[in-house]
Motif scaffolding. Structure first.
Motif, PDB file in Angstrom:
ATOM      1  N   THR A 407       0.843  -1.195   0.000  1.00  0.00           N
ATOM      2  CA  THR A 407       0.000   0.000   0.000  1.00  0.00           C
ATOM      3  C   THR A 407       0.878   1.243   0.000  1.00  0.00           C
ATOM      4  O   THR A 407       1.688   1.458   0.898  1.00  0.00           O
ATOM      5  N   THR A 408       0.729   2.041  -1.070  1.00  0.00           N
ATOM      6  CA  THR A 408       1.480   3.296  -1.163  1.00  0.00           C
ATOM      7  C   THR A 408       0.479   4.439  -1.163  1.00  0.00           C
ATOM      8  O   THR A 408      -0.468   4.439  -1.942  1.00  0.00           O
ATOM      9  N   VAL A 409       0.677   5.376  -0.257  1.00  0.00           N
ATOM     10  CA  VAL A 409      -0.206   6.548  -0.240  1.00  0.00           C
ATOM     11  C   VAL A 409       0.348   7.539  -1.263  1.00  0.00           C
ATOM     12  O   VAL A 409       1.378   8.169  -1.057  1.00  0.00           O
ATOM     13  N   LEU A 410      -0.330   7.649  -2.426  1.00  0.00           N
ATOM     14  CA  LEU A 410       0.178   8.439  -3.548  1.00  0.00           C
ATOM     15  C   LEU A 410       0.270   9.917  -3.221  1.00  0.00           C
ATOM     16  O   LEU A 410       1.051  10.643  -3.830  1.00  0.00           O
ATOM     17  N   ASP A 411      -0.559  10.369  -2.275  1.00  0.00           N
ATOM     18  CA  ASP A 411      -0.570  11.805  -1.962  1.00  0.00           C
ATOM     19  C   ASP A 411       0.354  12.171  -0.800  1.00  0.00           C
ATOM     20  O   ASP A 411       0.374  13.321  -0.363  1.00  0.00           O
ATOM     21  N   GLY A 412       1.094  11.180  -0.284  1.00  0.00           N
ATOM     22  CA  GLY A 412       2.053  11.479   0.783  1.00  0.00           C
ATOM     23  C   GLY A 412       1.429  11.709   2.147  1.00  0.00           C
ATOM     24  O   GLY A 412       2.094  12.191   3.072  1.00  0.00           O
ATOM     25  N   LEU A 467       8.713   3.434   8.047  1.00  0.00           N
ATOM     26  CA  LEU A 467       8.326   4.607   7.254  1.00  0.00           C
ATOM     27  C   LEU A 467       9.483   5.086   6.387  1.00  0.00           C
ATOM     28  O   LEU A 467       9.283   5.519   5.242  1.00  0.00           O
ATOM     29  N   ASP A 468      10.686   5.006   6.912  1.00  0.00           N
ATOM     30  CA  ASP A 468      11.862   5.373   6.112  1.00  0.00           C
ATOM     31  C   ASP A 468      11.946   4.505   4.862  1.00  0.00           C
ATOM     32  O   ASP A 468      12.231   5.002   3.761  1.00  0.00           O
ATOM     33  N   ASN A 469      11.687   3.206   5.031  1.00  0.00           N
ATOM     34  CA  ASN A 469      11.724   2.297   3.882  1.00  0.00           C
ATOM     35  C   ASN A 469      10.596   2.599   2.898  1.00  0.00           C
ATOM     36  O   ASN A 469      10.800   2.587   1.679  1.00  0.00           O
ATOM     37  N   LYS A 470       9.402   2.862   3.450  1.00  0.00           N
ATOM     38  CA  LYS A 470       8.271   3.158   2.575  1.00  0.00           C
ATOM     39  C   LYS A 470       8.470   4.476   1.825  1.00  0.00           C
ATOM     40  O   LYS A 470       8.005   4.642   0.684  1.00  0.00           O
ATOM     41  N   SER A 471       9.143   5.429   2.418  1.00  0.00           N
ATOM     42  CA  SER A 471       9.345   6.732   1.771  1.00  0.00           C
ATOM     43  C   SER A 471      10.225   6.621   0.530  1.00  0.00           C
ATOM     44  O   SER A 471      10.160   7.463  -0.372  1.00  0.00           O
ATOM     45  N   LYS A 472      11.026   5.567   0.481  1.00  0.00           N
ATOM     46  CA  LYS A 472      11.924   5.386  -0.664  1.00  0.00           C
ATOM     47  C   LYS A 472      11.188   4.897  -1.910  1.00  0.00           C
ATOM     48  O   LYS A 472      11.783   4.826  -2.990  1.00  0.00           O
ATOM     49  N   LEU A 479       8.179  14.492  -2.423  1.00  0.00           N
ATOM     50  CA  LEU A 479       7.074  13.723  -1.832  1.00  0.00           C
ATOM     51  C   LEU A 479       7.599  12.795  -0.733  1.00  0.00           C
ATOM     52  O   LEU A 479       6.901  12.522   0.238  1.00  0.00           O
ATOM     53  N   THR A 480       8.824  12.339  -0.880  1.00  0.00           N
ATOM     54  CA  THR A 480       9.438  11.515   0.175  1.00  0.00           C
ATOM     55  C   THR A 480       9.485  12.279   1.496  1.00  0.00           C
ATOM     56  O   THR A 480       9.063  11.768   2.547  1.00  0.00           O
ATOM     57  N   TYR A 481       9.959  13.531   1.421  1.00  0.00           N
ATOM     58  CA  TYR A 481      10.076  14.319   2.654  1.00  0.00           C
ATOM     59  C   TYR A 481       8.708  14.740   3.181  1.00  0.00           C
ATOM     60  O   TYR A 481       8.506  14.812   4.401  1.00  0.00           O
ATOM     61  N   LEU A 482       7.783  15.017   2.249  1.00  0.00           N
ATOM     62  CA  LEU A 482       6.428  15.372   2.683  1.00  0.00           C
ATOM     63  C   LEU A 482       5.773  14.197   3.414  1.00  0.00           C
ATOM     64  O   LEU A 482       5.115  14.371   4.442  1.00  0.00           O
ATOM     65  N   ARG A 581       0.660  18.957  -9.530  1.00  0.00           N
ATOM     66  CA  ARG A 581       1.091  17.775  -8.786  1.00  0.00           C
ATOM     67  C   ARG A 581       0.833  17.924  -7.289  1.00  0.00           C
ATOM     68  O   ARG A 581       0.273  17.038  -6.642  1.00  0.00           O
ATOM     69  N   GLN A 582       1.214  19.050  -6.705  1.00  0.00           N
ATOM     70  CA  GLN A 582       1.154  19.181  -5.253  1.00  0.00           C
ATOM     71  C   GLN A 582      -0.236  19.556  -4.736  1.00  0.00           C
ATOM     72  O   GLN A 582      -0.481  19.459  -3.536  1.00  0.00           O
ATOM     73  N   SER A 583      -1.118  19.943  -5.644  1.00  0.00           N
ATOM     74  CA  SER A 583      -2.522  20.096  -5.227  1.00  0.00           C
ATOM     75  C   SER A 583      -3.132  18.729  -4.946  1.00  0.00           C
ATOM     76  O   SER A 583      -4.121  18.608  -4.211  1.00  0.00           O
ATOM     77  N   GLN A 584      -2.534  17.685  -5.532  1.00  0.00           N
ATOM     78  CA  GLN A 584      -3.013  16.313  -5.299  1.00  0.00           C
ATOM     79  C   GLN A 584      -2.350  15.690  -4.062  1.00  0.00           C
ATOM     80  O   GLN A 584      -2.823  14.681  -3.562  1.00  0.00           O
ATOM     81  N   TRP A 585      -1.266  16.305  -3.643  1.00  0.00           N
ATOM     82  CA  TRP A 585      -0.643  15.826  -2.409  1.00  0.00           C
ATOM     83  C   TRP A 585      -1.472  16.286  -1.209  1.00  0.00           C
ATOM     84  O   TRP A 585      -2.279  17.212  -1.318  1.00  0.00           O
ATOM     85  N   THR A 586      -1.246  15.625  -0.080  1.00  0.00           N
ATOM     86  CA  THR A 586      -2.073  15.929   1.092  1.00  0.00           C
ATOM     87  C   THR A 586      -1.213  16.185   2.320  1.00  0.00           C
ATOM     88  O   THR A 586      -0.266  15.426   2.601  1.00  0.00           O
TER      89      THR A 586
END
Length: 654
Positions: A407-412, A467-472, A479-482, A581-586
């Motif tokens: 499961t990847t949260v596409l919007d961060g 979470l560090d692994n998932k961020s990669k 988006l990784t840092y967000l 792009r970042q309007s779709q991020w959360t």
């Protein structure tokens, strides 16, 4: 001359003295002779008296013998009459009791017991007077009646117990519970989210339970009197068996009606989680009902029925409750031994908690050597549950760290694992007192106070590692840092608003807030460094460096108009891409979202205003200025307010 005269006088006095002494000696001798004569006469007289008295005694002896024989005969006659009277009295009493004994105890138990006491009194009387002769017939008759009476008492004891030993309907048991535990109560039962109100936990400590009527109060004295008679008659085993069979089956039936069933590990393993959770919560309910109402009631009845008898009450009570206790504990044992899983932790803690809550009452109700097995079985189950719960902590920590869900949260936004783990940890703090007790059983040394903090920190560290692994997985470093910022912020905010803050400490909270800030700074650097570069004068082409610019290349700013146009075009393209792009991020937390927008605006808008002010005229004086300067600073500010809203691609702009 004088001396000579004295000598003559002395010579004349001596013969006179001798003469006097001779006369006195003669008189004394005569006196002694007379005394001897008198003594001999007296002895003769006394001897004559003794002879006469002996003759008289010999003459009276036959008369004395006859008189004694007559007196003894009278005494024997009196004794015989008295004995006969006693025997007849006892015989009359046994005849009176016989009719009652033969009728049986059912119609008049009190009178029947009096008749039995009357017969026993007769037996005692004859046994304590071994001198009675010819009483064997009466004794045999009384003993025969007593044997019949005891058998009838056994049957009456059995019938009374059978009549009044009825299983209790669940509704009657529920009525004896505190309101907070009754099925219709809004606060009863277990909450499905795993937490439990602290006020409910406190109220259970002082909850008042009503004592159920297992046997009518008026029947208990009758059962006591019957049991007393049976035990006195030497029928302890029969009495105990009758009581045990009646009360044990009734207790087991009451528990079955309530819903208690015997389950093993395989049965538990096959159940769906929802069904198992329901059964566990029911079991917790059943434990309180069984211990506080049924077992306590059975102990009270057993003590009353056998009070004052030599029968072992503890042994009898143990035999009544043994199977019921085993069935109840079998389910708890099956759960403790079944496959571990994180969702079971809270129900394991609930099960452990109820056993800890009931510990004192179990020790009191099941006192005595005969009940040792029940006490030890309950204590053993509590330790097994504690051990399983502690092992589940370790399993959970490992599962969190190694969670490999795709499961990847596409919007961060906050990952489901993060919210699950944080809720899990928050629920743990509803069980602080239980966990403290649990760690005391599982952890050696003086670390019990800090053990919960240690466990919580390890789980948090495992989550961060995951979470560090998932961020990669994100291709966009911004988006990784967000993603990391969102998730760690959620951790800090959630736990700092709960009881966990006191356990983890301010240092932990402050350290992780700094991590949130670091990720936010990294996001800004990675996401906005390139576009900010387009608003810099670095890299701009000087105005005279290219003859191809023609007349458009001339300006007062010293840079090429064409390069300015390219910068504006590049800015527009980049900003539109960032906006799209970042309007779709959360960023789900409103405060953090506004902070991040403001931090971007504070860097972007001043730079954009400065750039327009300096180089805008070059474009505005040329052809199609709106092609290059598409946005005012106000437009940018408005568009920034749409960042991190998690909009879908087709959603209209605000």
């Amino acid at each position: 001359k004088n001396e000579g005269a004295e000598e003559r006088d002395r010579a004349m006095a001596v013969p006179q003295a001798i003469d006097t002494l001779s006369r006195r000696a003669s008189l004394l001798r005569e006196s002694l002779q007379k005394s001897q004569s008198n003594t001999e006469s007296m002895v003769t007289i006394l001897g004559s008296f003794d002879h006469r008295l002996s003759a008289l005694e010999a003459a009276m002896r036959p008369t004395q013998v006859k008189t004694h024989a007559i007196r003894m005969a009278h005494e024997n006659i009196d004794k015989t009459l008295k004995t006969t009277e006693v025997i007849l009295t006892q015989f009359d009493l046994s005849r009176q009791a016989e009719a009652t004994i033969l009728r049986g105890p059912h119609e008049d138990l009190e009178g029947y017991l009096e008749a039995v006491d009357m017969l026993k009194s007769s037996v005692h009387h004859f046994n304590s007077n071994k001198s009675f002769k010819g009483c064997d017939g009466v004794m045999n008759h009384i003993n025969s009646l007593l044997s019949k009476a005891i058998l009838k008492l056994e049957e009456e004891f059995r019938q009374l117990l059978a009549t009044y030993s009825k299983p209790i309907e669940p509704d009657r048991l529920f009525d004896c519970l505190p309101k907070s535990l009754q099925p219709h109560s809004e606060t009863s039962g277990h909450q499905t989210d795993g937490g439990k109100p602290e006020h409910q936990a406190r109220s259970l400590e002082t909850a008042v339970y009503k004592t159920p009527t297992l046997i009518p109060a008026r029947v208990l004295p009758l059962l006591h009197d019957l049991a007393n008679q049976l035990v006195q008659a030497g029928h302890q085993q029969q009495c105990s068996k009758i009581y045990r069979d009646a009360r044990a089956s009734t207790l087991e039936s009451s528990l079955r009606k309530l819903g208690v069933e015997k389950l093993n590990k395989d049965d538990v393993q096959k159940m769906q989680w929802e069904a198992l959770e329901t059964k566990i919560q029911n079991w917790i309910h059943y434990m309180r009902i069984a211990v506080k109402l049924l077992f306590a009631g059975e102990r009270k009845i057993c003590d009353q029925v056998f009070d004052g008898t030599t029968l072992n009450k503890d042994q009898c009570f143990a035999e009544v409750t043994a199977n019921s206790v085993a069935v109840l504990l079998s389910f708890g044992d099956a759960v403790a031994k079944s496959k571990r899983s994180p969702e079971k932790l809270f129900v394991l803690l609930d099960m452990y908690e109820v056993l800890h809550e009931l510990h004192v009452e179990i020790e009191t109700i099941f006192e005595g050597k005969a009940c040792t097995e029940m006490r030890e079985s309950t204590l053993s189950l509590a330790k097994r549950l504690a051990q399983t719960a502690e092992e589940t902590f370790g399993d959970f920590e490992e599962a969190v760290e190694k969670d490999a869900t795709k499961t990847t949260v596409l919007d961060g936004t906050v990952h489901p694992l993060t919210s699950y783990v944080i809720n899990y940890v928050k629920f743990l703090f509803d069980y602080q007192s239980t966990l403290k007790q649990l760690f005391q059983e599982c952890v050696t040394g003086d670390k019990t106070e800090s053990q919960l903090a240690i466990v919580t920190m390890r789980i948090m560290q495992a989550l961060q590692s995951n979470l560090d692994n998932k961020s990669k997985q994100y291709k966009d470093p911004a988006l990784t840092y967000l993603f990391l910022m969102n998730n760690i912020h959620y951790m800090v905010r959630s736990l700092s608003r709960s009881e966990a803050k006191d356990i983890l400490g301010d240092d932990w909270v402050q350290r992780h807030r700094r991590i949130v800030q670091q990720n936010a700074n990294q996001y800004k650097r990675v996401a906005w460094a390139k576009i900010l570069q387009t608003l810099s004068i670095q890299g701009l082409t000087p105005s005279g460096s290219s003859s191809a610019l023609g007349s458009e290349g001339a300006n007062n700013s010293g840079v090429s108009r064409a390069s300015i146009k390219e910068r504006f075009k590049s800015f527009n393209v980049q900003f539109e891409e960032l906006h799209q792009r970042q309007s779709q991020w959360t960023v789900p937390d409103q405060e953090l979202r506004e902070y991040l927008r403001l931090a971007i605006a504070e860097v972007l808008l001043p730079a954009y205003r400065s750039y327009i002010k300096r180089f805008g005229p070059l474009v505005e004086n040329g052809k199609n200025p709106l092609k290059y300067i598409r946005y005012t600073p106000e437009d940018l500010e408005r568009m920034l307010s749409e960042f991190f809203e998690g909009k879908s691609m087709g959603e209209p702009k605000r």
